[in-house]
Write an enzyme that holds these catalytic residues in place. Structure first.
Site, short mmCIF file in Angstrom:
data_model
loop_
_atom_site.label_atom_id
_atom_site.label_comp_id
_atom_site.label_asym_id
_atom_site.label_seq_id
_atom_site.Cartn_x
_atom_site.Cartn_y
_atom_site.Cartn_z
N PRO A 61 1.11 -1.12 -0.10
CA PRO A 61 -0.40 0.39 0.27
C PRO A 61 0.36 1.15 -0.13
O PRO A 61 1.43 1.38 0.94
CB PRO A 61 -1.21 -0.46 1.48
CG PRO A 61 0.08 -0.85 1.97
CD PRO A 61 0.95 -1.97 1.39
N MET A 62 0.74 1.83 -1.07
CA MET A 62 1.21 3.57 -0.82
C MET A 62 0.54 4.12 -1.65
O MET A 62 -0.11 4.67 -1.88
CB MET A 62 2.61 2.97 -2.27
CG MET A 62 3.25 2.28 -1.87
SD MET A 62 4.78 2.43 -3.19
CE MET A 62 3.85 0.46 -4.45
N VAL A 63 0.99 5.95 -0.27
CA VAL A 63 0.12 6.64 0.27
C VAL A 63 -0.20 7.09 -1.69
O VAL A 63 0.91 7.56 -2.57
CB VAL A 63 0.22 7.38 0.90
CG1 VAL A 63 -0.33 8.81 0.96
CG2 VAL A 63 0.04 6.63 1.85
N GLN A 116 -6.93 -1.46 2.04
CA GLN A 116 -6.35 -1.19 3.86
C GLN A 116 -6.77 0.09 4.47
O GLN A 116 -7.20 1.32 3.60
CB GLN A 116 -4.50 -1.29 3.82
CG GLN A 116 -4.09 -1.19 4.69
CD GLN A 116 -2.44 -1.17 4.87
OE1 GLN A 116 -2.07 -0.36 4.67
NE2 GLN A 116 -2.27 -2.22 5.35
N CYS A 145 2.09 2.49 9.45
CA CYS A 145 2.44 3.83 8.63
C CYS A 145 3.37 4.83 9.98
O CYS A 145 2.28 4.74 11.44
CB CYS A 145 0.92 4.31 8.15
SG CYS A 145 1.36 5.97 7.93
N LYS A 186 -0.65 -5.27 8.55
CA LYS A 186 0.77 -5.17 8.43
C LYS A 186 1.02 -4.12 9.65
O LYS A 186 0.61 -4.05 10.12
CB LYS A 186 0.75 -4.32 7.21
CG LYS A 186 1.72 -3.94 6.61
CD LYS A 186 1.45 -3.10 5.06
CE LYS A 186 3.38 -3.20 4.64
NZ LYS A 186 3.94 -2.44 5.93
N HIS A 214 6.96 -5.42 7.71
CA HIS A 214 7.70 -4.29 7.91
C HIS A 214 9.08 -5.33 8.92
O HIS A 214 9.05 -4.03 9.61
CB HIS A 214 6.79 -3.49 7.80
CG HIS A 214 8.38 -2.12 7.51
ND1 HIS A 214 7.98 -0.92 6.80
CD2 HIS A 214 9.57 -2.63 7.04
CE1 HIS A 214 8.89 -0.02 6.09
NE2 HIS A 214 9.96 -0.93 6.25
N ASN A 247 8.15 -7.43 4.44
CA ASN A 247 8.16 -6.53 3.12
C ASN A 247 9.85 -4.94 3.97
O ASN A 247 9.51 -5.58 5.02
CB ASN A 247 7.27 -5.30 3.68
CG ASN A 247 7.32 -3.84 3.73
OD1 ASN A 247 6.53 -3.17 3.86
ND2 ASN A 247 7.91 -3.67 2.57
N ASP A 249 13.34 -3.56 1.75
CA ASP A 249 13.96 -3.76 0.32
C ASP A 249 14.09 -4.24 -0.62
O ASP A 249 14.76 -5.78 -0.07
CB ASP A 249 15.44 -3.80 1.46
CG ASP A 249 16.14 -2.51 2.10
OD1 ASP A 249 15.12 -1.44 1.75
OD2 ASP A 249 16.72 -2.68 2.78
#
Length: 366
Positions: A61-63, A116, A145, A186, A214, A247, A249
């Protein structure tokens, strides 16, 4: 370059067919348009991939960026199995039609997709889920986040210090929706990895289907390598029927192999790597030119805020443009100016033209 075969559940796009309309969650008449790809069972994809001894390829999920045009690009053409929406604020999503229309749209080509949400309590998570559950293949709770403003609202990584709250949210959602909704949580890691392991075990016991880890602490920057050992411990601690995703790299396909060998996870998630190269899971080392043409076409056909597409194309063209050219591209003000800017420098095909989305090379006019 040899490109891997498309993964299970991945559907090739037929360019001769007209594009389906976009769907919003507030128009009940669009519900019959909900497509089979959207409802593809993510758990069955995980199980099939596990039987084939490979991980699922997942877009984080990317803003602002994992909206419909970018999801269509990476899933229909470049081997991404599952994509997430940007994190949506559950309170705003459930209370505002404007927020729902702005944050989420889908179509028959979309999916499998996980919606999400950032939520501080079970009530808001459940109410937001009611709006999207018939349009998506799963719902995720964001506990990772790091944005300060969100954390002050009880959303995101601050929840890593509130296991009782997270456990309650997952349990209530599971009781409400049964097995009809796939639930993902997540998380980030704690400095004490034992706490992370306990957190994951309690979330799994509460009813989560997927746990995405992450491998960084709440306030660690991306320059710090992810703790893959911590992710390995989570994978080993929770039951095998709970799927675990790593999650952090993942920039080239070789990173996937390394991550899986160390952690034993069921899926690998990429964020920054996909922004720079949407075709990384398909085996490309740099963005192929056809990805730019496809993204432009989907943006024109389904719409997206100009700044979002501008940023994506600036990121995707790192290997195609000079530093100065990318700086110039950031200065264009709207879609018309960007189209003219690209046409001046590239042989840019449009959908319906011979050669559209066929070239890996950049088509540079110089």
């Amino acid at each position: 370059m040899t490109v891997p075969q498309k993964p299970p559940g991945h559907l090739a796009y037929d360019y001769s067919m007209p594009l389906p309309p976009a769907i919003t969650v507030d128009d009940p008449e669009t519900l019959p348009l909900t497509c089979e790809p959207c409802k593809t069972s993510i758990l069955s994809l995980f199980a099939k991939a596990r039987s084939e001894n490979r991980p699922l390829y997942i877009a984080a999920p990317m803003v602002r960026y994992t909206r419909l045009p970018f999801r269509l690009l990476i899933q229909r053409h470049f081997a991404v199995d599952v994509a997430y929406t940007p994190m949506m604020i559950a309170r705003e999503f459930k209370n505002s039609k404007y927020a729902r229309e702005a944050d989420f749209s889908t179509c028959k080509l979309d999916g499998p997709v996980i919606a999400q949400f950032g939520a501080p309590n079970a009530e808001e998570l459940v109410e937001a889920t009611e709006f999207v559950k018939d349009y998506v293949a799963g719902v995720g709770l964001n506990c990772g986040c790091p944005i300060k403003e969100q954390n002050q609202e009880g959303i995101g990584a601050v929840l890593m210090q509130k296991i009782d709250v997270v456990e309650s949210m997952v349990r209530v959602a599971r009781e409400k929706f049964g097995r009809s909704v796939v639930l993902d949580v997540k998380i980030r890691i704690h400095s004490d990895v034992d706490r992370t392991v306990d957190f994951a075990k309690r979330v799994a016991a509460a009813g989560a289907d997927i746990i995405t880890v992450h491998g960084r602490l709440h306030k660690q920057r991306n320059s710090v390598p992810p703790n893959l050992e911590a992710i390995r411990r989570v994978r080993e601690a929770v039951p095998r029927e709970i799927y675990v995703v790593a999650n952090g790299d993942c920039f080239v396909l070789a990173d996937v192999k390394k991550i899986v060998e160390i952690t034993g996870v069921d899926g690998v998630m990429a964020a920054r790597g996909l922004l720079q190269n949407p075709a990384l899971f398909a085996g490309y080392e740099n963005t192929p030119w056809k990805a730019v043409e496809l993204l432009w076409a989907y943006a024109m056909e389904y719409g997206s805020p100009f700044k979002n597409i501008q940023y994506l194309i600036v990121e995707m063209t790192q290997g195609l443009l000079t530093k100065q050219e990318r700086a110039d591209l950031r200065l264009v003000k709207n879609y018309q100016q960007m189209e003219e800017w690209l046409d001046e420098r590239f042989i840019m095909k449009r959908r319906g033209e011979v050669g559209f989305a066929e070239r890996d090379f950049d088509g540079y006019r110089r």
